[in-house]
Design a protein around this motif. Structure first.
Motif, PDB file in Angstrom:
ATOM      1  N   GLU A   1       0.359   9.304  -2.550  1.00 53.51           N
ATOM      2  CA  GLU A   1      -0.543   9.001  -3.662  1.00 53.51           C
ATOM      3  C   GLU A   1      -1.032   7.550  -3.622  1.00 53.51           C
ATOM      4  OE1 GLU A   1       1.371  10.066  -7.291  1.00 53.51           O
ATOM      5  OE2 GLU A   1       1.426  12.202  -6.808  1.00 53.51           O
ATOM      6  N   GLU A   2      -0.339   6.717  -2.831  1.00 51.41           N
ATOM      7  CA  GLU A   2      -0.725   5.304  -2.742  1.00 51.41           C
ATOM      8  C   GLU A   2      -0.868   4.879  -1.275  1.00 51.41           C
ATOM      9  OE1 GLU A   2       1.220   3.356  -6.764  1.00 51.41           O
ATOM     10  OE2 GLU A   2       2.411   3.348  -4.923  1.00 51.41           O
TER      11      GLU A   2
ATOM     12  N   ILE B   1      -1.673  -2.631  -2.747  1.00 52.26           N
ATOM     13  CA  ILE B   1      -1.297  -1.218  -2.911  1.00 52.26           C
ATOM     14  C   ILE B   1      -2.241  -0.587  -3.935  1.00 52.26           C
ATOM     15  CG2 ILE B   1       0.499   0.382  -3.648  1.00 52.26           C
ATOM     16  CD1 ILE B   1       2.567  -1.674  -2.718  1.00 52.26           C
ATOM     17  N   VAL B   2      -2.968   0.445  -3.505  1.00 55.38           N
ATOM     18  CA  VAL B   2      -3.966   1.089  -4.380  1.00 55.38           C
ATOM     19  C   VAL B   2      -3.774   2.603  -4.356  1.00 55.38           C
ATOM     20  CG1 VAL B   2      -5.669  -0.732  -3.971  1.00 55.38           C
ATOM     21  CG2 VAL B   2      -5.660   1.290  -2.505  1.00 55.38           C
ATOM     22  N   PRO B   3      -4.265   3.317  -5.394  1.00 51.18           N
ATOM     23  CA  PRO B   3      -4.221   4.789  -5.367  1.00 51.18           C
ATOM     24  C   PRO B   3      -5.096   5.325  -4.238  1.00 51.18           C
ATOM     25  CG  PRO B   3      -4.686   3.962  -7.578  1.00 51.18           C
ATOM     26  CD  PRO B   3      -4.818   2.801  -6.654  1.00 51.18           C
ATOM     27  N   VAL B   4      -4.636   6.376  -3.572  1.00 50.21           N
ATOM     28  CA  VAL B   4      -5.395   6.977  -2.474  1.00 50.21           C
ATOM     29  C   VAL B   4      -6.764   7.457  -2.951  1.00 50.21           C
ATOM     30  CG1 VAL B   4      -5.454   8.932  -0.857  1.00 50.21           C
ATOM     31  CG2 VAL B   4      -3.348   7.627  -1.156  1.00 50.21           C
TER      32      VAL B   4
END
Length: 643
Positions: A141-142, A154-157
């Motif tokens: 998810e990240e 780090i970011v959401p997919v």
């Protein structure tokens, strides 16, 4: 104060545990209810033999409610929605009828075994759904996004877009499809292709969402959005496959409604006619009518197909064979002929240099280096193959031409080393001159299906480079397996007659059709359908999509174009042709098990009906025989979960 804090902590932890416990038990609730129902029946039977009959009846009633709730709810809801009686309603009527004539234990046992068979069906469905859940859990998810200034975040997919750069460390799962921009590693692609051996990936190699980075850190440039990845398409394909019914399943469900009405009509007649025409007592007449209601119910027949289909789809998904529905899985087992596209299917779709013929005054290295220097400015597959050959064999830097002109479809013209060069087909450098240059060798190369590229310096042809799209090593094996299944194989290609003949001989197909444009491929498939009946088509390109749609079963290679993947009925996630034979074997195995289930269930129903009219079967044995056959049918279907 501490006591209050402890109490709050206890309440919070309890609220956290209960939902997770319920989530774990939820898939097994039907089986748990059936088990509790069975325990109540056993206790009720013991109490009845100890002369506590009223208490035993209460326990039987509890067994009715607990064991039969799920199926009764399902039956009533479907009856209201479809305005048609179903097999669940037959079981409810049979259980109520058993109670009315005082057979409490038999009615409870009927509900218990019916609940067990229902739980087994649910287990099969959950097992198949579990494959999707397991797949969905594989997608992170990240991700670690690398900004243009080198900063990591780090970011959401879901927030990533095409051309973004991400960092993937060893042991991490790749979140989105992309190409490696930096680094070398080994990738485990088992989730996508079913292949257990890791693949070495370098700069410019493709990586896919859901696969695992095993060794080195890599930087990946995204080529697709998160919801457009190959991984996401796999999940969508499996989900759509589970909801699509096979022709056999659709027929059984249509047949079920009419059959239930016929059974109920006969039951009404049986409650009266035997008393007047056969001299049975009223009690015996009603008793036999209730037995008929139980044994004539088509539970086993209804359960003959769907569990088998879901199990087979689940089995195929694990092996990297995706079926878009039961109809395609069923049809595949009846295929009589398979047509193959050549490029990218039977062959690798990537031409390689096979022969280099040079004039005595020049060396092979000199010609290859010079030709590659010129061809490096072209995007043509043959040009790329020559450049690749030069880089792999000589590993020296290429020169820069003074000028270059691309003549699309013919060749290139360039100025280099104080000479004018022409590189291309015979008609481009001169048919007569080309034929005069190593004429016998040229004819031999043509007969072998190879493409000749001539190199002309000023007005003299000084070399010939032969290239060929190599047949996949597994193609012969795949064709041989299909022939063992009695399937006729045909290669359909847009290549010339000579090339088609050479490739067909090498791949060992029964027949070939050359010089096919997309519309001719469609015509050829239609002709094959008229001749052989059920026909499959295997392809990977945009030009194959119309033929894939025309065939009874369209099979796409996993590395093919999106259009081919969308159009096909079956997708081989790994470009592994022997998987086709595996898919056909799985289909035939499923069809065989379904046939076994149908014959067995009908035989048991007929035997029990005849035994009932001969008055040799009691209600308990009727219940066990009928519901036992349903359980056996489902267990037989579950064999398809095994590889």
């Amino acid at each position: 104060m501490s006591t209050e804090t402890e109490l709050k902590s206890f309440v919070q932890s309890t609220l956290e545990v209960k939902p997770s416990l319920f989530a774990k038990l939820a898939p097994h609730l039907e089986l748990i209810a059936a088990g509790i129902s069975g325990i109540f029946i056993l206790i009720g039977w013991i109490l009845n033999h100890l002369d506590y009959s009223h208490l035993s009846i209460s326990l039987y009633l509890l067994a009715f409610v607990i064991g039969g709730y799920a199926k009764a709810k399902e039956g009533i809801e479907e009856t209201i929605a479809n305005k048609e009686l179903n097999v669940e309603m037959l079981m409810i009527f049979a259980a109520i009828g058993s109670c009315l004539i005082g057979y409490w234990a038999e009615g409870a046992i009927l509900i218990f075994i019916f609940a067990v068979s229902g739980a087994l069906e649910t287990y099969t469905m959950n097992k198949s759904n579990k494959e999707i859940s397991a797949l969905m859990n594989l997608q992170p998810e990240e991700a670690v996004k690398i900004h243009p200034d080198g900063r990591e975040e780090i970011v959401p997919v879901s927030s990533l877009t095409v051309s973004d750069t991400i960092l993937i460390k060893p042991g991490e799962r790749i979140p989105v499809d992309g190409k490696i921009a930096k680094g070398t590693t080994a990738i485990d692609e088992a989730a996508i292709t079913g292949e257990s051996i890791p693949l070495t990936k370098e700069i410019n190699d493709e990586v896919f969402a859901g696969t695992v980075n095993l060794s080195g850190s890599i930087t990946v440039i995204l080529t697709k959005h998160a919801d457009e990845t190959l991984f996401q398409k796999i999940i969508t394909l499996i989900q759509s496959a589970q909801s699509e019914k096979s022709p056999s399943q659709a027929f059984i469900e249509k047949f079920e409604g009419a059959y239930v009405k016929i059974v109920l009509s006969i039951v009404v007649l049986l409650t009266f006619l035997p008393h007047f025409f056969l001299g049975w007592s009223w009690n015996e007449t009603f008793y036999r009518a209730m037995i008929f209601l139980v044994v004539a119910s088509p539970c086993a027949l209804v359960a003959s197909i769907m569990p088998a289909t879901l199990a087979a789809i689940s089995n195929g998904a694990r092996a990297g064979i995706l079926f878009k529905g039961g109809v395609h899985l069923e049809n595949l087992g009846h295929v009589r002929a398979i047509a193959f596209d050549k490029t990218g299917t039977l062959t690798k779709g990537m031409p390689v240099v096979t022969n280099v013929i040079v004039h005595d005054e020049y060396s092979e290295k000199e010609i290859i280096q010079l030709t590659a220097s010129i061809e490096s400015h072209s995007n043509h597959p043959l040009a790329k193959a020559i450049v690749r050959y030069a880089e792999q064999k000589y590993k020296e830097p290429l020169k820069q031409p003074e000028s270059i002109q691309d003549n699309s479809g013919w060749g290139v013209t360039a100025k280099m080393d104080n000479a004018e060069w022409r590189i291309g087909k015979a008609a481009f450098v001169g048919e007569k001159e080309a034929k005069n240059f190593q004429n016998e060798i040229f004819n031999q190369l043509s007969a072998e299906g190879k493409t000749a590229v001539f190199i002309q310096r000023n007005d003299e042809i000084i070399a010939l480079i032969a290239l060929k799209d190599i047949v996949r090593t597994e193609s012969k094996k795949a064709i041989e397996h299909l022939k063992q299944h009695g399937i006729y194989t045909i290669m359909i290609t847009g290549d010339s007659e000579k090339t088609a003949k050479a490739i067909s001989n090498e791949s060992n197909v029964n027949e070939y059709i050359a010089e096919c444009l997309p519309e001719k491929k469609v015509t050829s498939i239609k002709e094959l359908k008229e001749k052989y009946g059920i026909v499959a088509m295997v392809g990977d390109g945009i030009n194959d999509a119309p033929a894939l749609a025309t065939a009874n079963v369209g099979i796409a290679m996993g590395e093919g174009t999106d259009v081919a993947l969308e159009t096909a009925d079956v997708v081989l996630m790994k470009n592994d042709l022997p998987r086709i034979a595996e898919a056909i074997h799985l289909s035939k195995r499923m069809n065989r098990i379904i046939k076994q289930n149908i014959i067995f269930s009908i035989s048991v129903i007929m035997l029990l009906i005849v035994s009932n009219f001969l008055q040799v079967v009691a209600l308990p044995f009727g219940v066990i025989g009928h519901e036992g056959s349903t359980i056996l049918v489902i267990l037989n279907s579950l064999r398809l979960l095994k590889s």
